[in-house]
Write a protein that holds these residues in place. Structure first.
Motif, PDB file in Angstrom:
ATOM      1  N   ASP A  87       0.761  -1.195  -0.019  1.00  0.00           N
ATOM      2  CA  ASP A  87       0.101  -0.069   0.119  1.00  0.00           C
ATOM      3  C   ASP A  87       0.967   1.322  -0.072  1.00  0.00           C
ATOM      4  OD1 ASP A  87      -3.078   0.553   0.422  1.00  0.00           O
ATOM      5  OD2 ASP A  87      -2.061   1.990   1.359  1.00  0.00           O
ATOM      6  N   ILE A  88       0.395   2.469  -0.563  1.00  0.00           N
ATOM      7  CA  ILE A  88       1.314   3.646  -0.430  1.00  0.00           C
ATOM      8  C   ILE A  88       1.469   3.911   0.925  1.00  0.00           C
ATOM      9  CG2 ILE A  88       0.335   4.481  -2.595  1.00  0.00           C
ATOM     10  CD1 ILE A  88      -1.600   6.427  -1.224  1.00  0.00           C
ATOM     11  N   MET A  89       0.570   3.525   1.941  1.00  0.00           N
ATOM     12  CA  MET A  89       0.835   3.978   3.348  1.00  0.00           C
ATOM     13  C   MET A  89       2.012   3.357   4.075  1.00  0.00           C
ATOM     14  SD  MET A  89      -1.362   6.294   3.303  1.00  0.00           S
ATOM     15  CE  MET A  89      -1.291   6.675   5.106  1.00  0.00           C
ATOM     16  N   ILE A  90       2.388   2.081   3.239  1.00  0.00           N
ATOM     17  CA  ILE A  90       3.344   1.334   4.131  1.00  0.00           C
ATOM     18  C   ILE A  90       4.742   1.833   4.623  1.00  0.00           C
ATOM     19  CG2 ILE A  90       4.797  -0.658   4.007  1.00  0.00           C
ATOM     20  CD1 ILE A  90       1.949  -2.113   4.050  1.00  0.00           C
ATOM     21  N   PRO A  91       5.271   2.742   3.693  1.00  0.00           N
ATOM     22  CA  PRO A  91       6.625   3.304   4.034  1.00  0.00           C
ATOM     23  C   PRO A  91       6.426   4.538   5.061  1.00  0.00           C
ATOM     24  CG  PRO A  91       6.179   3.812   1.747  1.00  0.00           C
ATOM     25  CD  PRO A  91       5.143   2.894   2.246  1.00  0.00           C
ATOM     26  N   LEU A  92       5.260   4.913   5.510  1.00  0.00           N
ATOM     27  CA  LEU A  92       4.906   5.849   6.329  1.00  0.00           C
ATOM     28  C   LEU A  92       5.102   5.607   7.792  1.00  0.00           C
ATOM     29  CD1 LEU A  92       2.135   8.095   4.594  1.00  0.00           C
ATOM     30  CD2 LEU A  92       4.408   8.423   4.634  1.00  0.00           C
ATOM     31  N   GLY A  93       4.677   4.261   8.021  1.00  0.00           N
ATOM     32  CA  GLY A  93       4.732   3.841   9.359  1.00  0.00           C
ATOM     33  C   GLY A  93       6.324   3.966   9.887  1.00  0.00           C
ATOM     34  N   SER A  96     -10.527  12.201   1.539  1.00  0.00           N
ATOM     35  CA  SER A  96     -11.154  13.723   1.741  1.00  0.00           C
ATOM     36  C   SER A  96     -12.050  14.208   0.305  1.00  0.00           C
ATOM     37  CB  SER A  96     -10.097  14.728   1.938  1.00  0.00           C
ATOM     38  OG  SER A  96     -10.711  16.036   1.744  1.00  0.00           O
ATOM     39  N   LYS A  97     -12.876  14.813   0.426  1.00  0.00           N
ATOM     40  CA  LYS A  97     -13.683  15.185  -0.881  1.00  0.00           C
ATOM     41  C   LYS A  97     -13.015  16.657  -1.328  1.00  0.00           C
ATOM     42  CE  LYS A  97     -18.152  13.326  -1.028  1.00  0.00           C
ATOM     43  NZ  LYS A  97     -18.636  12.834   0.160  1.00  0.00           N
ATOM     44  N   ASN A  98     -12.828  17.642  -0.583  1.00  0.00           N
ATOM     45  CA  ASN A  98     -12.346  18.943  -0.931  1.00  0.00           C
ATOM     46  C   ASN A  98     -10.796  19.191  -0.482  1.00  0.00           C
ATOM     47  OD1 ASN A  98     -13.032  19.289   1.454  1.00  0.00           O
ATOM     48  ND2 ASN A  98     -14.952  20.200   1.223  1.00  0.00           N
ATOM     49  N   TYR A  99     -10.459  18.480   0.158  1.00  0.00           N
ATOM     50  CA  TYR A  99      -8.777  18.599   0.318  1.00  0.00           C
ATOM     51  C   TYR A  99      -8.499  20.156   1.035  1.00  0.00           C
ATOM     52  CZ  TYR A  99      -8.398  14.417  -2.203  1.00  0.00           C
ATOM     53  OH  TYR A  99      -8.678  13.092  -2.480  1.00  0.00           O
ATOM     54  N   LEU A 100      -9.404  20.472   1.975  1.00  0.00           N
ATOM     55  CA  LEU A 100      -9.657  21.834   2.698  1.00  0.00           C
ATOM     56  C   LEU A 100      -8.262  22.112   3.343  1.00  0.00           C
ATOM     57  CD1 LEU A 100     -12.383  22.618   4.632  1.00  0.00           C
ATOM     58  CD2 LEU A 100     -10.295  22.746   5.691  1.00  0.00           C
ATOM     59  N   HIS A 101      -7.704  21.010   4.306  1.00  0.00           N
ATOM     60  CA  HIS A 101      -6.569  21.308   4.989  1.00  0.00           C
ATOM     61  C   HIS A 101      -5.256  21.204   4.176  1.00  0.00           C
ATOM     62  CE1 HIS A 101      -8.687  21.247   8.714  1.00  0.00           C
ATOM     63  NE2 HIS A 101      -9.303  20.009   8.499  1.00  0.00           N
ATOM     64  N   PHE A 103     -13.286   2.347   3.658  1.00  0.00           N
ATOM     65  CA  PHE A 103     -13.109   3.735   3.725  1.00  0.00           C
ATOM     66  C   PHE A 103     -11.524   4.125   3.300  1.00  0.00           C
ATOM     67  CE2 PHE A 103     -12.091   7.481   6.965  1.00  0.00           C
ATOM     68  CZ  PHE A 103     -13.006   8.094   6.574  1.00  0.00           C
ATOM     69  N   GLY A 104     -10.585   3.555   4.122  1.00  0.00           N
ATOM     70  CA  GLY A 104      -9.118   3.782   3.470  1.00  0.00           C
ATOM     71  C   GLY A 104      -8.261   4.206   4.852  1.00  0.00           C
ATOM     72  N   PRO A 105      -7.186   4.889   4.492  1.00  0.00           N
ATOM     73  CA  PRO A 105      -6.016   5.214   5.559  1.00  0.00           C
ATOM     74  C   PRO A 105      -6.782   5.919   6.683  1.00  0.00           C
ATOM     75  CG  PRO A 105      -5.217   5.184   3.379  1.00  0.00           C
ATOM     76  CD  PRO A 105      -6.690   5.127   3.220  1.00  0.00           C
ATOM     77  N   VAL A 106      -6.613   5.997   7.755  1.00  0.00           N
ATOM     78  CA  VAL A 106      -6.780   6.872   8.873  1.00  0.00           C
ATOM     79  C   VAL A 106      -5.637   7.294   9.722  1.00  0.00           C
ATOM     80  CG1 VAL A 106      -8.218   7.458  10.845  1.00  0.00           C
ATOM     81  CG2 VAL A 106      -9.159   6.169   8.715  1.00  0.00           C
ATOM     82  N   ILE A 107      -4.922   8.396   9.873  1.00  0.00           N
ATOM     83  CA  ILE A 107      -3.764   8.964  10.303  1.00  0.00           C
ATOM     84  C   ILE A 107      -4.228   9.171  11.907  1.00  0.00           C
ATOM     85  CG2 ILE A 107      -2.161  10.732  10.419  1.00  0.00           C
ATOM     86  CD1 ILE A 107      -2.934   9.263   7.480  1.00  0.00           C
TER      87      ILE A 107
END
Ligand code: CP3
Length: 358
Positions: free
Chosen positions: A74-80, A157-162, A92-96
């Motif tokens: 997964d694209i998240m794996i290196p972030l661990g 996210s839908k609108n990438y506000l942050h 849903f997907g990844p949650v940080i």
């Protein structure tokens, strides 16, 4: 080693016998065998176990006859190992746990040392390559923007506000975050190539959230750096995003060997936008796969006819295989795509292909 893979040859725009085909998310919940394994293990347990990872990565090649495997990860794996605490929630997907929104948050991220941090991933890559023989393995990683969007938003996210707020209000923090993530992407993909991956795909799935002027200003410098470094590895590089109709030209300018096109842009339009110097990969609407075969055939044939005789084309979906896809459709689709010649050796071959598609 001289490669004879039709997938690799098409990446380089060189002659090959048939149109190559593989599918994003070709390993996943649409497969009975995958769902059975998932009853026993979580997604992350599977991705961190070299034997399961090998099995799951190789099965689509063996069951469907696709021309390439993609690493099950997964694209998240290196972030661990970089210090990000996350989980992947089903449907849903990844949650940080602690989103990154300030310069101080950014300083908590540490440099990825792929082989030390994720030895199981590289063990899996070696095992997959051994089992696949002549069929190439595609390594992959997330692109800085798409990774940043998860890190900053804390999830999908839908609108990438942050994300946009940080990008516009704190451009210096944004630039540093892009640099940190671009470095991780290059390190991770370089290590995958060292261990046997024969091509690499960079997933910028959510880049279509940006208008082209912002893409050029805030993202393009890091993507140029990523592809300059990856191209030095001498394996084909693939750049994929969705919602990219207005970004394709700028994405091409970042220097990938292959550009992935989503289903919203007609592939012939993508070709006229980017010119003939880049290979195109795509772009069947993944939702056709939940329909009857005739629908899959109709939509795939239109793409194949648009690209007939183009030596720089790889058939794929416009995004990942949905869990509701019928496995039989995927199998028939591979056979159907393989009826089309890659670079026609002669007019007769081209005519035969046209006849087959009517
Ligand atoms: C945005 C993104 C992610 N991960 C990825 C992207 C970029 C590609 C894309 O846009 O689809 C990349 C990815 N994730 C996965 C692969 C495996 C290789 C493949 O077969 O293509 C790849 C290339 C496995 C996976 N990654 C995930 C699954 C589903 C896990 C499960 O079995 O529950 C798989 C097979 C989890 C995941 N991870 C992520 C999402 C959105 C999800 C889906 C959540 C869900 O629908 O349940 C983040």
């Amino acid at each position: 080693m001289i490669s004879t893979s039709r997938f690799i040859e098409a990446c380089w725009g060189r002659p090959h016998d048939k149109v190559p085909v593989w599918f994003m998310r070709q390993a996943g919940r649409y497969q009975d065998g995958y769902r059975k394994l998932r009853q026993q293990y979580s997604f992350l347990e599977m991705a961190h176990n070299p034997d399961i990872c090998t099995e799951v990565s190789c099965r689509p090649v063996e069951e469907l006859g696709v021309d390439a495997a993609i690493l099950f990860s997964d694209i998240m794996i290196p972030l661990g190992p970089m210090g990000v605490d996350f989980e992947i929630r089903e449907h849903f997907g990844p949650v940080i746990a602690h989103p990154v929104r300030t310069g101080r948050d950014l300083k908590q991220l540490r440099v990825l040392e792929p082989e030390d941090d994720l030895p199981e991933v590289f063990e899996a890559i070696e095992k997959i390559c051994e089992r696949l023989g002549a069929i190439p393995l595609i390594g992959f990683a997330g692109a800085p923007f798409t990774l940043a969007s998860y890190l900053i938003e804390g999830g999908p996210s839908k609108n990438y506000l942050h994300t946009k707020r940080l990008m516009w209000e704190q451009p210096e923090v944004w630039r540093q975050l892009m640099d940190v993530l671009a470095d991780a992407t290059v390190r991770h993909l370089s290590a995958q190539v060292r261990h046997g991956a024969q091509a690499v795909q960079v997933f910028d799935s959510w880049i279509g959230a940006l208008p082209v002027d912002d893409y050029r200003k805030y993202v393009m410098p890091s993507m140029r750096a990523v592809f300059a470094k990856l191209n030095a590895l001498q394996v084909p590089t693939i750049y994929f995003g969705t919602g990219t109709a207005s970004l394709l030209h700028a994405m091409k300018e970042t220097g990938p060997t292959v550009l992935g096109v989503d289903w919203r842009t007609p592939i012939r339009q993508a070709r006229s936008t980017v010119g003939s110097e880049v290979t195109l990969q795509g772009n069947l609407d993944p939702m056709t796969l939940v329909c009857e075969w005739d629908i899959v055939k109709e939509h795939s044939t239109a793409i194949l006819q648009d690209m007939l005789g183009d030596p720089a084309f790889i058939f794929n979906l416009g995004h990942g295989v949905p869990p509701e896809a019928h496995p039989d459709n995927l199998k028939r689709l591979v056979e159907w795509v393989h009826q089309f010649p890659g670079t026609p050796a002669s007019q007769e071959v081209a005519d035969r292909a046209k006849g087959a598609s009517l």
